[in-house]
Design a protein around this motif. Sequence first.
Motif, PDB file in Angstrom:
ATOM      1  N   MET A 192      -5.084   6.326  13.734  1.00  0.00           N
ATOM      2  CA  MET A 192      -4.269   5.694  12.703  1.00  0.00           C
ATOM      3  C   MET A 192      -5.098   4.688  11.907  1.00  0.00           C
ATOM      4  N   HIS A 193      -5.542   5.094  10.740  1.00  0.00           N
ATOM      5  CA  HIS A 193      -6.263   4.202   9.843  1.00  0.00           C
ATOM      6  C   HIS A 193      -5.326   3.774   8.705  1.00  0.00           C
ATOM      7  N   SER A 194      -5.766   2.772   7.956  1.00  0.00           N
ATOM      8  CA  SER A 194      -4.962   2.310   6.828  1.00  0.00           C
ATOM      9  C   SER A 194      -5.863   2.086   5.619  1.00  0.00           C
ATOM     10  N   ARG A 195      -5.258   2.054   4.419  1.00  0.00           N
ATOM     11  CA  ARG A 195      -6.014   1.795   3.192  1.00  0.00           C
ATOM     12  C   ARG A 195      -5.276   0.749   2.373  1.00  0.00           C
ATOM     13  N   ALA A 196      -6.044   0.046   1.531  1.00  0.00           N
ATOM     14  CA  ALA A 196      -5.474  -1.033   0.724  1.00  0.00           C
ATOM     15  C   ALA A 196      -4.590  -0.470  -0.383  1.00  0.00           C
ATOM     16  N   MET A 197      -3.485  -1.190  -0.639  1.00  0.00           N
ATOM     17  CA  MET A 197      -2.557  -0.820  -1.713  1.00  0.00           C
ATOM     18  C   MET A 197      -2.494  -1.891  -2.794  1.00  0.00           C
ATOM     19  N   GLY A 198      -3.286  -2.941  -2.641  1.00  0.00           N
ATOM     20  CA  GLY A 198      -3.228  -4.056  -3.581  1.00  0.00           C
ATOM     21  C   GLY A 198      -2.372  -5.188  -3.037  1.00  0.00           C
ATOM     22  N   ARG A 199      -2.715  -6.426  -3.476  1.00  0.00           N
ATOM     23  CA  ARG A 199      -2.003  -7.632  -3.050  1.00  0.00           C
ATOM     24  C   ARG A 199      -2.008  -7.787  -1.522  1.00  0.00           C
ATOM     25  N   GLY A 200      -3.065  -7.308  -0.900  1.00  0.00           N
ATOM     26  CA  GLY A 200      -3.226  -7.490   0.543  1.00  0.00           C
ATOM     27  C   GLY A 200      -2.450  -6.521   1.398  1.00  0.00           C
ATOM     28  N   LYS A 201      -1.640  -5.672   0.782  1.00  0.00           N
ATOM     29  CA  LYS A 201      -0.836  -4.716   1.557  1.00  0.00           C
ATOM     30  C   LYS A 201      -1.652  -3.464   1.862  1.00  0.00           C
ATOM     31  N   ARG A 202      -1.279  -2.800   2.957  1.00  0.00           N
ATOM     32  CA  ARG A 202      -1.994  -1.605   3.358  1.00  0.00           C
ATOM     33  C   ARG A 202      -1.008  -0.486   3.702  1.00  0.00           C
ATOM     34  N   GLN A 203      -1.527   0.727   3.676  1.00  0.00           N
ATOM     35  CA  GLN A 203      -0.710   1.917   3.888  1.00  0.00           C
ATOM     36  C   GLN A 203      -1.417   2.829   4.890  1.00  0.00           C
ATOM     37  N   ALA A 204      -0.642   3.449   5.781  1.00  0.00           N
ATOM     38  CA  ALA A 204      -1.219   4.372   6.768  1.00  0.00           C
ATOM     39  C   ALA A 204      -1.792   5.593   6.069  1.00  0.00           C
ATOM     40  N   THR A 205      -2.882   6.112   6.614  1.00  0.00           N
ATOM     41  CA  THR A 205      -3.541   7.298   6.030  1.00  0.00           C
ATOM     42  C   THR A 205      -3.289   8.549   6.843  1.00  0.00           C
ATOM     43  N   ALA A 206      -2.421   8.456   7.870  1.00  0.00           N
ATOM     44  CA  ALA A 206      -2.151   9.620   8.715  1.00  0.00           C
ATOM     45  C   ALA A 206      -0.722   9.549   9.221  1.00  0.00           C
ATOM     46  N   HIS A 207      -0.235  10.680   9.706  1.00  0.00           N
ATOM     47  CA  HIS A 207       1.072  10.702  10.339  1.00  0.00           C
ATOM     48  C   HIS A 207       0.970  10.047  11.718  1.00  0.00           C
ATOM     49  N   CYS A 208       2.110   9.686  12.289  1.00  0.00           N
ATOM     50  CA  CYS A 208       2.124   9.076  13.617  1.00  0.00           C
ATOM     51  C   CYS A 208       1.545  10.040  14.659  1.00  0.00           C
ATOM     52  N   PRO A 209       0.744   9.522  15.594  1.00  0.00           N
ATOM     53  CA  PRO A 209       0.286  10.365  16.702  1.00  0.00           C
ATOM     54  C   PRO A 209       1.446  10.937  17.515  1.00  0.00           C
ATOM     55  N   ASN A 210       2.563  10.221  17.547  1.00  0.00           N
ATOM     56  CA  ASN A 210       3.774  10.746  18.182  1.00  0.00           C
ATOM     57  C   ASN A 210       4.515  11.584  17.140  1.00  0.00           C
ATOM     58  N   SER A 211       4.478  12.890  17.282  1.00  0.00           N
ATOM     59  CA  SER A 211       5.011  13.780  16.254  1.00  0.00           C
ATOM     60  C   SER A 211       6.520  13.673  16.083  1.00  0.00           C
ATOM     61  N   ARG A 212       7.205  13.029  17.039  1.00  0.00           N
ATOM     62  CA  ARG A 212       8.654  12.893  16.927  1.00  0.00           C
ATOM     63  C   ARG A 212       9.069  11.690  16.092  1.00  0.00           C
ATOM     64  N   VAL A 213       8.086  10.854  15.711  1.00  0.00           N
ATOM     65  CA  VAL A 213       8.369   9.650  14.910  1.00  0.00           C
ATOM     66  C   VAL A 213       7.682   9.797  13.563  1.00  0.00           C
ATOM     67  N   HIS A 214       8.389   9.479  12.491  1.00  0.00           N
ATOM     68  CA  HIS A 214       7.837   9.681  11.146  1.00  0.00           C
ATOM     69  C   HIS A 214       7.601   8.367  10.400  1.00  0.00           C
ATOM     70  N   THR A 215       8.107   7.254  10.925  1.00  0.00           N
ATOM     71  CA  THR A 215       7.934   5.969  10.252  1.00  0.00           C
ATOM     72  C   THR A 215       6.603   5.367  10.659  1.00  0.00           C
ATOM     73  N   ASN A 216       5.626   5.432   9.731  1.00  0.00           N
ATOM     74  CA  ASN A 216       4.285   4.928  10.033  1.00  0.00           C
ATOM     75  C   ASN A 216       3.958   3.676   9.224  1.00  0.00           C
ATOM     76  N   ASP A 217       4.940   2.767   9.120  1.00  0.00           N
ATOM     77  CA  ASP A 217       4.726   1.516   8.392  1.00  0.00           C
ATOM     78  C   ASP A 217       3.620   0.706   9.050  1.00  0.00           C
ATOM     79  N   ILE A 218       2.800   0.061   8.202  1.00  0.00           N
ATOM     80  CA  ILE A 218       1.736  -0.812   8.675  1.00  0.00           C
ATOM     81  C   ILE A 218       2.245  -2.258   8.662  1.00  0.00           C
ATOM     82  N   TYR A 219       2.069  -2.959   9.788  1.00  0.00           N
ATOM     83  CA  TYR A 219       2.481  -4.361   9.904  1.00  0.00           C
ATOM     84  C   TYR A 219       1.240  -5.237   9.953  1.00  0.00           C
ATOM     85  N   GLN A 220       1.262  -6.302   9.139  1.00  0.00           N
ATOM     86  CA  GLN A 220       0.148  -7.252   9.103  1.00  0.00           C
ATOM     87  C   GLN A 220       0.669  -8.657   9.366  1.00  0.00           C
ATOM     88  N   VAL A 221      -0.233  -9.565   9.700  1.00  0.00           N
ATOM     89  CA  VAL A 221       0.146 -10.949   9.983  1.00  0.00           C
ATOM     90  C   VAL A 221      -0.710 -11.888   9.155  1.00  0.00           C
TER      91      VAL A 221
END
Length: 445
Positions: free
Chosen positions: A311-340
């Motif tokens: 699970m890698h991520s890429r920049a979307m601007g303004r410090g936000k990032r987006q997942a570059t792959a589907h979840c390793p768990n194929s039964r889950v589709h929400t791959n939101d990236i959380y940052q702190v």
Amino acid sequence: MWRCPLGLLLLLLLAGELALGARRGRGRRELAPALHLRGIRDAGGRYCQEQDLCCRGRADECALPYLGVTCYCDLFCNRTVSDCCPDFWDFCLGVPPPFPPVQGCVHRGRVYPVLGTYWDNCNRCTCQEKGQWECDQEPCLVDQDMINAINQGNYGWRAGNHSAFWGMTLDEGIRYRLGTIRPSSSVTSMNEIHTVLGPGEVLPTAFEASEKWPNLIHEPLDQGNCAGSWAFSTAAVASDRVSIHSLGHMTPVLSPQNLLSCDTHNQQGCRGGHLDGAWWFLRRRGVVSDHCYPFSGRERDEAGPAPRCMMHSRAMGRGKRQATAHCPNSRVHTNDIYQVTPAYRLGSSEKEIMKELMENGPVQALMEVHEDFFLYQGGVYSHTPVSHGRPERYRRHGTHSVKITGWGEETLPDGRTLKYWTNSAMRKDTWPMTTPELLSPQLFS
């Protein structure tokens, strides 16, 4: 009790065989397997002698339990097959057994065959040819002598056997069940964030984060035999803080596996890692939820390759990032990236730590884990001196990181008040606030 010479024994056995041959059918005892030709002669061998039991002719009640079956101390025991007790010949008849006994080892009430190899907790034991029971001498993670010493010593907490630790050596416990590398001097010298108490502000004597923020404080995940507390404690504190500061709009259980597999700069996955690196990764790269990227577990195999990052991520601007792959768990589709936000360090003042915890949520702390901590079952833990008189290999320690969720007070029998921190993994009293085993808490948010 009676005894007779060997010649008379042979005559009696022959007479008994002729007489019994006239009976129709065979009795249950005649169908029983031989105890000695294929079995084990108990090295202790005190059966008939222990009960002072020797009987003439056939006496079915002249019997004793023997290794899960029954042996006999009457003359009938040697008629067709031998179901005599091991000491029948020498004790009742005063003669050697008619065949060489198969020797074994007696250990804790059980008999083991010669040259067999067995596990006794974490040590491998062998029954030697002369009946010696020899074992390795590795200190075990579950140590009954230490449990007894702690519980008899009135140290303020209870010790017990955790079945998950049975069979592990103390060295394996330190190596596989902890996993936080002591921070560098650059981290320990970070500027401390001080929380100021208001004039006349009084903190409560007890606090638990889950009571102030119900449904926002998450249960701990089991790190198993993965020395990855650096990833688990970081993900746990971040999960609670995201939930609290989003006012419950986001309540993710963040993925330790995302950190273990993908945060590889100066980190060692399930062989240990740095807290500052984990928080840097959470801020700059972000992680997905544990549902999306679940913990894959790890057996005790240091030579095995670490699971690759999925699970890698890429920049979307303004410090936000987006997942570059589907979840390793194929039964889950929400791959939101959380940052702190950037991490910060708290001072050692207990009141400042308490105020920070009460206002913003759980904090992360380092803990020096000693050999007795693996036996903790309840009470206010502090390191005990029960291993001080033992060889050095029984005294081991390592660094662990935990999530602190609250505090409390306990009145001791002598009237003193003992303050303590609580940890969600324990769900009970844990460490006194003054204990040296709990190092200066570091909060990262």
